[in-house]
Scaffold this motif. Structure first.
Motif, PDB file in Angstrom:
ATOM      1  N   ALA A   5       8.704  -2.045  10.793  1.00 48.99           N
ATOM      2  CA  ALA A   5       9.748  -1.028  10.823  1.00 48.99           C
ATOM      3  C   ALA A   5      10.129  -0.623  12.237  1.00 48.99           C
ATOM      4  O   ALA A   5      11.289  -0.330  12.514  1.00 48.99           O
ATOM      5  CB  ALA A   5       9.301   0.188  10.026  1.00 48.99           C
ATOM      6  N   THR A   6       9.182  -0.623  13.159  1.00 46.96           N
ATOM      7  CA  THR A   6       9.513  -0.179  14.525  1.00 46.96           C
ATOM      8  C   THR A   6       9.876  -1.338  15.444  1.00 46.96           C
ATOM      9  O   THR A   6      10.875  -1.275  16.154  1.00 46.96           O
ATOM     10  CB  THR A   6       8.351   0.629  15.143  1.00 46.96           C
ATOM     11  N   SER A   7       9.078  -2.408  15.415  1.00 44.66           N
ATOM     12  CA  SER A   7       9.322  -3.483  16.378  1.00 44.66           C
ATOM     13  C   SER A   7      10.355  -4.498  15.880  1.00 44.66           C
ATOM     14  O   SER A   7      10.936  -5.233  16.666  1.00 44.66           O
ATOM     15  CB  SER A   7       8.016  -4.199  16.698  1.00 44.66           C
ATOM     16  N   GLY A   8      10.583  -4.538  14.578  1.00 40.21           N
ATOM     17  CA  GLY A   8      11.535  -5.490  14.020  1.00 40.21           C
ATOM     18  C   GLY A   8      10.991  -6.900  13.916  1.00 40.21           C
ATOM     19  O   GLY A   8      11.722  -7.839  13.606  1.00 40.21           O
ATOM     20  N   LYS A   9       9.672  -7.064  14.194  1.00 43.48           N
ATOM     21  CA  LYS A   9       9.072  -8.394  14.132  1.00 43.48           C
ATOM     22  C   LYS A   9       8.646  -8.750  12.715  1.00 43.48           C
ATOM     23  O   LYS A   9       8.284  -7.879  11.934  1.00 43.48           O
ATOM     24  CB  LYS A   9       7.839  -8.421  15.028  1.00 43.48           C
ATOM     25  N   LYS A  10       8.658 -10.042  12.413  1.00 39.70           N
ATOM     26  CA  LYS A  10       8.167 -10.504  11.118  1.00 39.70           C
ATOM     27  C   LYS A  10       6.640 -10.598  11.165  1.00 39.70           C
ATOM     28  O   LYS A  10       6.080 -11.064  12.148  1.00 39.70           O
ATOM     29  CB  LYS A  10       8.736 -11.892  10.811  1.00 39.70           C
ATOM     30  N   ILE A  11       6.005 -10.161  10.107  1.00 41.00           N
ATOM     31  CA  ILE A  11       4.548 -10.183  10.093  1.00 41.00           C
ATOM     32  C   ILE A  11       4.056 -11.028   8.925  1.00 41.00           C
ATOM     33  O   ILE A  11       4.527 -10.876   7.793  1.00 41.00           O
ATOM     34  CB  ILE A  11       3.991  -8.751  10.016  1.00 41.00           C
ATOM     35  N   THR A  12       3.130 -11.935   9.207  1.00 35.89           N
ATOM     36  CA  THR A  12       2.712 -12.896   8.194  1.00 35.89           C
ATOM     37  C   THR A  12       1.569 -12.373   7.337  1.00 35.89           C
ATOM     38  O   THR A  12       1.568 -12.535   6.126  1.00 35.89           O
ATOM     39  CB  THR A  12       2.254 -14.213   8.866  1.00 35.89           C
ATOM     40  N   TYR A  13       0.573 -11.805   7.991  1.00 36.73           N
ATOM     41  CA  TYR A  13      -0.636 -11.468   7.254  1.00 36.73           C
ATOM     42  C   TYR A  13      -0.715  -9.978   6.953  1.00 36.73           C
ATOM     43  O   TYR A  13      -0.349  -9.140   7.781  1.00 36.73           O
ATOM     44  CB  TYR A  13      -1.882 -11.923   8.032  1.00 36.73           C
ATOM     45  N   GLU A  14      -1.257  -9.724   5.793  1.00 38.44           N
ATOM     46  CA  GLU A  14      -1.345  -8.353   5.323  1.00 38.44           C
ATOM     47  C   GLU A  14      -2.093  -7.471   6.325  1.00 38.44           C
ATOM     48  O   GLU A  14      -1.700  -6.347   6.604  1.00 38.44           O
ATOM     49  CB  GLU A  14      -2.051  -8.338   3.968  1.00 38.44           C
ATOM     50  N   ARG A  15      -3.198  -7.996   6.887  1.00 37.43           N
ATOM     51  CA  ARG A  15      -4.044  -7.187   7.775  1.00 37.43           C
ATOM     52  C   ARG A  15      -3.330  -6.751   9.053  1.00 37.43           C
ATOM     53  O   ARG A  15      -3.779  -5.841   9.727  1.00 37.43           O
ATOM     54  CB  ARG A  15      -5.314  -7.969   8.116  1.00 37.43           C
ATOM     55  N   ASP A  16      -2.222  -7.427   9.415  1.00 34.27           N
ATOM     56  CA  ASP A  16      -1.522  -7.089  10.649  1.00 34.27           C
ATOM     57  C   ASP A  16      -0.423  -6.047  10.457  1.00 34.27           C
ATOM     58  O   ASP A  16       0.197  -5.592  11.401  1.00 34.27           O
ATOM     59  CB  ASP A  16      -0.894  -8.353  11.260  1.00 34.27           C
ATOM     60  N   ILE A  17      -0.174  -5.702   9.217  1.00 39.30           N
ATOM     61  CA  ILE A  17       0.893  -4.729   8.949  1.00 39.30           C
ATOM     62  C   ILE A  17       0.388  -3.329   9.274  1.00 39.30           C
ATOM     63  O   ILE A  17      -0.694  -2.936   8.841  1.00 39.30           O
ATOM     64  CB  ILE A  17       1.324  -4.831   7.468  1.00 39.30           C
ATOM     65  N   SER A  18       1.187  -2.592  10.056  1.00 38.34           N
ATOM     66  CA  SER A  18       0.694  -1.293  10.533  1.00 38.34           C
ATOM     67  C   SER A  18       0.368  -0.350   9.381  1.00 38.34           C
ATOM     68  O   SER A  18      -0.531   0.476   9.462  1.00 38.34           O
ATOM     69  CB  SER A  18       1.709  -0.652  11.474  1.00 38.34           C
ATOM     70  N   PHE A  19       1.111  -0.471   8.300  1.00 43.24           N
ATOM     71  CA  PHE A  19       0.862   0.379   7.135  1.00 43.24           C
ATOM     72  C   PHE A  19      -0.583   0.222   6.654  1.00 43.24           C
ATOM     73  O   PHE A  19      -1.255   1.187   6.321  1.00 43.24           O
ATOM     74  CB  PHE A  19       1.842   0.007   6.018  1.00 43.24           C
ATOM     75  N   TYR A  20      -1.058  -1.009   6.632  1.00 37.96           N
ATOM     76  CA  TYR A  20      -2.434  -1.256   6.177  1.00 37.96           C
ATOM     77  C   TYR A  20      -3.450  -1.064   7.296  1.00 37.96           C
ATOM     78  O   TYR A  20      -4.554  -0.594   7.092  1.00 37.96           O
ATOM     79  CB  TYR A  20      -2.571  -2.679   5.627  1.00 37.96           C
ATOM     80  N   LYS A  21      -3.038  -1.498   8.518  1.00 38.15           N
ATOM     81  CA  LYS A  21      -3.956  -1.548   9.649  1.00 38.15           C
ATOM     82  C   LYS A  21      -4.580  -0.191   9.961  1.00 38.15           C
ATOM     83  O   LYS A  21      -5.744  -0.086  10.290  1.00 38.15           O
ATOM     84  CB  LYS A  21      -3.191  -2.051  10.881  1.00 38.15           C
ATOM     85  N   SER A  22      -3.766   0.852   9.842  1.00 37.24           N
ATOM     86  CA  SER A  22      -4.249   2.169  10.248  1.00 37.24           C
ATOM     87  C   SER A  22      -5.015   2.889   9.133  1.00 37.24           C
ATOM     88  O   SER A  22      -5.381   4.036   9.283  1.00 37.24           O
ATOM     89  CB  SER A  22      -3.072   3.032  10.685  1.00 37.24           C
ATOM     90  N   GLN A  23      -5.220   2.207   8.029  1.00 40.35           N
ATOM     91  CA  GLN A  23      -5.936   2.853   6.934  1.00 40.35           C
ATOM     92  C   GLN A  23      -7.414   2.482   6.950  1.00 40.35           C
ATOM     93  O   GLN A  23      -7.844   1.612   7.694  1.00 40.35           O
ATOM     94  CB  GLN A  23      -5.333   2.429   5.586  1.00 40.35           C
ATOM     95  N   ASN A  24      -8.175   3.167   6.086  1.00 42.39           N
ATOM     96  CA  ASN A  24      -9.591   2.870   5.945  1.00 42.39           C
ATOM     97  C   ASN A  24      -9.863   2.902   4.444  1.00 42.39           C
ATOM     98  O   ASN A  24     -10.162   3.927   3.870  1.00 42.39           O
ATOM     99  CB  ASN A  24     -10.400   3.938   6.678  1.00 42.39           C
ATOM    100  N   ARG A  25      -9.666   1.757   3.813  1.00 39.83           N
ATOM    101  CA  ARG A  25      -9.646   1.745   2.366  1.00 39.83           C
ATOM    102  C   ARG A  25     -11.010   1.443   1.751  1.00 39.83           C
ATOM    103  O   ARG A  25     -11.684   0.509   2.157  1.00 39.83           O
ATOM    104  CB  ARG A  25      -8.644   0.709   1.869  1.00 39.83           C
ATOM    105  N   THR A  26     -11.407   2.244   0.791  1.00 42.19           N
ATOM    106  CA  THR A  26     -12.633   1.976   0.050  1.00 42.19           C
ATOM    107  C   THR A  26     -12.302   1.770  -1.423  1.00 42.19           C
ATOM    108  O   THR A  26     -12.435   0.676  -1.959  1.00 42.19           O
ATOM    109  CB  THR A  26     -13.622   3.149   0.188  1.00 42.19           C
ATOM    110  N   VAL A  27     -11.816   2.845  -2.033  1.00 43.17           N
ATOM    111  CA  VAL A  27     -11.496   2.768  -3.458  1.00 43.17           C
ATOM    112  C   VAL A  27     -10.293   1.866  -3.675  1.00 43.17           C
ATOM    113  O   VAL A  27     -10.301   0.983  -4.538  1.00 43.17           O
ATOM    114  CB  VAL A  27     -11.224   4.183  -4.019  1.00 43.17           C
ATOM    115  N   LEU A  28      -9.252   2.061  -2.858  1.00 43.21           N
ATOM    116  CA  LEU A  28      -8.022   1.290  -3.043  1.00 43.21           C
ATOM    117  C   LEU A  28      -8.198  -0.183  -2.708  1.00 43.21           C
ATOM    118  O   LEU A  28      -7.497  -1.031  -3.233  1.00 43.21           O
ATOM    119  CB  LEU A  28      -6.915   1.855  -2.156  1.00 43.21           C
ATOM    120  N   GLU A  29      -9.155  -0.478  -1.804  1.00 44.14           N
ATOM    121  CA  GLU A  29      -9.337  -1.841  -1.335  1.00 44.14           C
ATOM    122  C   GLU A  29      -9.557  -2.804  -2.497  1.00 44.14           C
ATOM    123  O   GLU A  29      -9.091  -3.937  -2.494  1.00 44.14           O
ATOM    124  CB  GLU A  29     -10.533  -1.891  -0.362  1.00 44.14           C
ATOM    125  N   GLN A  30     -10.295  -2.318  -3.490  1.00 45.84           N
ATOM    126  CA  GLN A  30     -10.636  -3.209  -4.598  1.00 45.84           C
ATOM    127  C   GLN A  30      -9.441  -3.551  -5.479  1.00 45.84           C
ATOM    128  O   GLN A  30      -9.454  -4.568  -6.166  1.00 45.84           O
ATOM    129  CB  GLN A  30     -11.734  -2.563  -5.456  1.00 45.84           C
TER     130      GLN A  30
END
Lengths: 160, 230, 617
Positions: free
Chosen positions: C117-142
């Protein structure tokens, strides 16, 4: 009297008074509303005072005591939908159909209901027409959608 | 044999049988706590909220209705703190604006210190105290009427709005209704929303409460001068 | 199917499932949560099945339909394992290409990738998406690893090993101690210490005892519980089993909203599968511990999220709260000791038992431990479900995870805690999100709804919205809540119509105070929060409505006017055609005008105008 359908329902739910809400949900599903005579029967069979049955039927949003229209339009009024403009088109569609929320149009075509949140907040504003979700709704789009359904049922009735 | 417990209400030690409500205990000692939905011998619902008190426990105070609160050994109750009196007055103001025609409610409002009603009148004929509902269910085992609907739609109704055949027509529902205790002679018209003065409890006479006390059963134990002078 | 009676047989089943998965070269994970279903994922699932069959790839590629991944805005979502390639906005017509390119040749399809959303770059892998990257998922991870209709998936993720651990190695007291030490607090809104509640219920007299799962998630703008129950029902069931064992309960209930049909379906399937494996029912795991769970559908009443109302509703009665002078842990459902916890609370329990109290307590703040799921919605770029440690700042949530404003307008407030919460202004965005900090600021964590609002939102209108909601949902039993709220609504309605006065504002505040002091239940007691917090932080907006008779955000209908900017109007006539109220007049190719008396302020003209010529003043 059509107590047969009720008996079938009671067979699956059981006749304990604590099953009242479950029974009414099934009745609502079967008849599309809660007919008075069935409720009187429910009161007798579950041994719940009639006033309690009437109270429960009036308290929960899932129940209606009047027959509902052919098409059910559910408008989500959750916070996320609200800040994205849901009230604007709710008023608009109510004006278009000439009814209030929870009411049915005179021709029995549409019932408009509001719901507090469908949990599809990311896609708001959301409306559900006959079980199908429509996301990112606007007043204009909804107007067209209703017109489409109107025309469709008009055509069908002409064919018959 | 009843077991007794001792508690403190407004600083006074009060001894009362176990199982009594704080409200009943207070009233029996002449400590005045206003109330509307409470009726002796009928189960409480805590709906009108006039009888709120503060319960002090471990240095913390919690607000709750005294009619639904059962007495406990060593309990500390404050019934007339500034906070309670203010909220109570505001509730009474809301009630009188809902049903300004009811002499009983006017009376309660006066005794809670309401001198001016800031909300527009609604002229309703029911404030949902539920006295009728409970007397029907509990004294007569009839359950002919009940609260129907929710939120501002809530009202007292008969099943399917028809009188059921098991209603014994005892008229108790009418007798206990705060709206029917010497009701005001005429409903107020729009634009003429003031207390007519035909009954004695008009607001302008708030200062002279002693003369206007109607001694209604509802008023028992209110914070009025008359009770203090007795 | 054989029942599981030892740790060994549970491990065997887990290994077998893992081995089965290794047979496939790729696993395609498709989100089938309510959000993605609304975006049309079911047709994608069918086309993918057909395409794989057609190409003869069913042996090589596995399809896993899962619960909500959280990033609902981008739905329908697809994640391809093992690389975790992330495709968004997938359509049925993309399927043949996905199968022939990505699944067969490992080629990435650019256009399906997520654009940052900010840089306009295409992102391939889920782990690199800032939405996911800044989270710390335990329950939702599963959620994305599990097909909720397949218990083996859950077991392969270590599911039910916590149950086995407590049944074989721990006493009820030890379990309660563990939960207490973890610092877990109720996720439904109250924030009451879970371990303490369990202990009260364990020590209460009366039998049988009940454990209840509150899935009556009524807060508008919140859907955490739905997603957990839909996507990972077994975690909730396992949590309830552990709780029941610790408390000494024999029966359990899941009270779920009727508006969540998928959650009802998935939890029903989950219960049946757990029963088949002997993990639920009589003599669980071959011990003398027996426990059953029944699902009860709610009737559609927000108040039933309140514990006493919920229990009345379970009994088949009207959901009216009763005074809580006696706790539900002593006298709850059927007047027997009942322990009620919310979906997310239950789902956290197996993780605490598995990983230990100190693992859980290491996340969060001094008084609020662990992670919490929030539903991030409103006028923000990345809407969806997030899970972050307690104490994460609002700013991080809104800007790092949420990506900031969706419209380009300044974000001015975030509403937290649902209808009983409050609106916090931008000045407070550095607040850590925990139970105490938010309460002090006049809002609350609540069940975890976060609605972001930008400058196009009128705060007075928001306050009015919540008041109306709460009045509709109030049971109407007590005077302060029923009459008080309706009086407050009356006053605030006048304000939005330009009829407000200073005196009425004072009355509004006084009434709010009475309602919060004197109401019977938590709904009424917290109902004034949205009003009080908006008055506190957005005083100027109230003043604009009252003194200047003006709505700065352009929302309150009585205070705004639509007009047509003659310079921008090209005279195309589309507004004239679209206006349902006949308020627009003029000639084609020339400028149009809006008649103020006829205008209903529906905004359709603004919506259809391609030239941005319609303005609101």
């Amino acid at each position: 009297m059509h107590t047969e359908k009720l008996d079938n329902i009671l067979e699956t739910t059981g006749k304990s008074s604590s099953e009242l809400i479950e029974v009414l949900q099934e009745v609502q599903k079967t008849y599309n509303y809660l007919p008075e005579d069935i409720l009187r029967n429910v009161s007798e069979k579950l041994e719940v005072p009639l006033i309690e049955v009437f109270r429960v039927a009036n308290f929960y949003k899932a129940f209606t005591l009047k027959p509902r229209g052919e098409h059910i339009l559910t408008v989500c009024m959750g916070t996320a939908c609200h800040v994205r403009g849901a009230p604007k088109f709710l008023d608009e569609v109510l004006g278009q159909l000439g009814i209030k929320p929870g009411e049915t149009t005179e021709d029995g075509e549409f019932t408009v209901e509001t719901v507090n949140c469908l949990g599809a907040c990311a896609l708001g504003p959301v409306v559900v027409l006959d079980g199908k979700y429509y996301d990112h709704m606007t007043a204009g789009k909804l107007r067209v959608l209703i017109q489409k359904y109107r025309n469709k049922s008009c055509k069908e009735s002409k064919k018959q | 044999m009843n077991e007794y417990v001792t508690l403190t209400i407004n600083g006074s030690k009060v001894k009362t049988p176990q199982g009594t409500s704080v409200l009943d205990a207070a009233l029996s000692y002449g400590i005045c706590i206003p109330h509307l939905c409470h009726m002796p011998g009928i189960s409480p619902i805590g709906a009108c909220r006039l009888c709120i008190v503060e319960v002090v426990k471990n240095g913390k105070s919690k607000v709750t209705t005294s009619c639904t609160l059962e007495v406990e050994e060593g309990m500390v109750i404050l019934a007339h703190t500034e906070r309670i009196l203010k909220a109570r007055k505001n509730i009474a103001e809301m009630l009188v604006a809902e049903a300004p025609n009811s002499r009983a409610i006017q009376d309660i409002a006066l005794r809670c210190g309401v001198k001016e009603v800031r909300y527009p009148f609604r002229n309703k004929d029911c404030v949902l105290c539920g006295r009728c509902v409970r007397i029907c269910a509990e004294t007569w085992q009839s359950k002919s009427l009940g609260f129907v609907g929710r939120g501002s739609e809530r009202h007292v109704a008969l099943p399917f709005d028809k009188r059921p055949e098991f209603c014994k027509q005892c008229n108790d529902c009418i007798n206990v209704c705060p709206m029917t205790i010497t009701p005001c002679p005429g409903p107020m018209k729009k634009g003429e929303e003031f207390f007519c003065g035909l009954c004695e409890s008009q607001l302008s006479m708030a200062e002279n409460i002693v003369d206007t006390c109607v001694d209604c059963r509802l008023g028992e134990g209110f914070n009025c001068l008359r009770a203090k002078n007795k | 199917m054989n029942t599981i009676t030892s740790m060994k047989s549970l491990k065997e089943l887990s290994e077998r499932t893992k081995k089965d998965n290794q047979k496939y070269s790729k696993i395609v994970t498709l989100c089938a949560g309510t959000g993605c279903q609304a975006s049309g994922c079911s047709s994608i699932i069918t086309s993918l099945h057909e395409e794989l069959k057609h190409k003869g790839l069913t042996e090589k590629i596995k399809i896993r339909t899962t619960g909500c991944h959280g990033f609902c805005e981008q739905g329908p979502l697809m994640v391809i394992e093992p690389e975790n390639i992330f495709y968004s906005f997938v359509k049925p017509k993309d399927i043949p290409e996905i199968v022939s390119e990505t699944l067969s040749k490992d080629k990435i399809i650019e256009r399906l990738l997520y654009t940052d959303a900010t840089s306009g770059k295409k992102i391939t892998y889920e782990r690199d998406i800032s939405f996911y990257k800044s989270q710390n998922r335990t329950v939702l991870e599963q959620n994305k690893l599990i097909d909720p209709c397949n218990i083996n998936d859950y077991i392969a993720q270590g599911g039910y090993s916590a149950l086995v651990k407590v049944l074989t190695k721990m006493s009820p007291e030890e379990i309660i101690q563990e939960i207490k030490e973890s610092g877990l607090r109720g996720r439904g809104g109250g924030g009451f210490p879970t371990g303490k509640k369990w202990e009260y219920c364990r020590n209460a007299e009366g039998s049988p005892k009940y454990v209840i799962c509150n899935a009556d998630e009524g807060d508008p703008g919140a859907y955490m519980d739905r997603s957990v129950l839909e996507g990972n029902p077994h975690a909730v069931i396992e949590g309830m089993l552990i709780g029941a064992f610790a408390i000494g309960a024999k029966h359990g209930y899941i009270y779920v909203r009727n508006e969540y049909p998928l959650a009802v379906k998935h939890s029903k399937i989950a219960i049946q599968q757990a029963e088949e494996l002997g993990l639920l029912g009589k003599n669980i795991f071959g011990t003398n511990f027996s426990f059953d769970i029944k699902i009860v559908r709610g009737g559609g009443a927000f108040i039933c999220g309140e514990s006493t109302a919920l229990m009345a509703s379970l009994e088949g009665k009207v959901g009216e709260p009763r005074p809580k002078d006696i706790h539900t842990t002593d006298k709850g459902f059927n007047d027997l000791p009942s322990n009620l916890n919310n979906v997310e609370t239950w789902a956290n329990v197996p993780f605490i038992i598995k990983n230990g109290a100190s693992w859980f307590a290491s996340k969060g703040t001094a008084k609020s431990k662990g992670t919490k799921i929030f539903a991030l919605t409103g006028q923000i770029k990345n809407t969806g479900l997030i899970e972050v440690p307690m104490g994460t700042s609002l700013r991080k949530i809104i800007y790092d995870i949420g990506g900031g404003s969706a419209t380009g307008k300044r974000i001015k407030a975030v509403q937290t805690g649902g209808p009983s919460g409050g609106c916090l202004p931008e000045e407070l965005f550095d607040l850590p999100v925990d139970f105490e900090a938010l309460a002090e600021a006049g809002s609350m964590v609540g069940s975890g709804g976060m609605v972001v609002m930008d400058e196009s939102t009128c705060m007075v209108d928001v306050a009015k919205y919540f008041l109306k909601f709460l009045l509709d949902e109030s049971c109407g039993k007590c005077v302060p809540c029923r009459v008080g709220l309706s009086r407050m609504l009356e006053i605030i309605d006048d304000i939005t119509k330009g009829k407000g006065t200073e005196e009425k504002m004072e009355l509004l505040k006084e009434t709010a105070e009475t309602v919060s002091i004197a109401s019977l239940c938590a709904l009424g007691k917290t109902a004034p929060n949205p009003i009080l917090s908006t008055i506190k932080y957005f005083q100027s907006e109230y003043e604009a409505h009252i003194k200047d008779k003006r709505c700065p955000a352009g929302v309150c209908r009585e205070l705004i006017h639509y007009s047509i900017d003659e310079d921008k109007c090209t005279g195309c006539g589309s507004c004239l055609k679209a206006c349902p109220h006949g308020a627009i007049s003029g000639e084609k190719k020339k400028s149009y005008r809006i008649d103020d008396d006829q205008c209903e302020k529906c905004g359709i003209c603004k919506e259809v105008c391609k030239f941005n010529a319609i303005t609101i003043s």
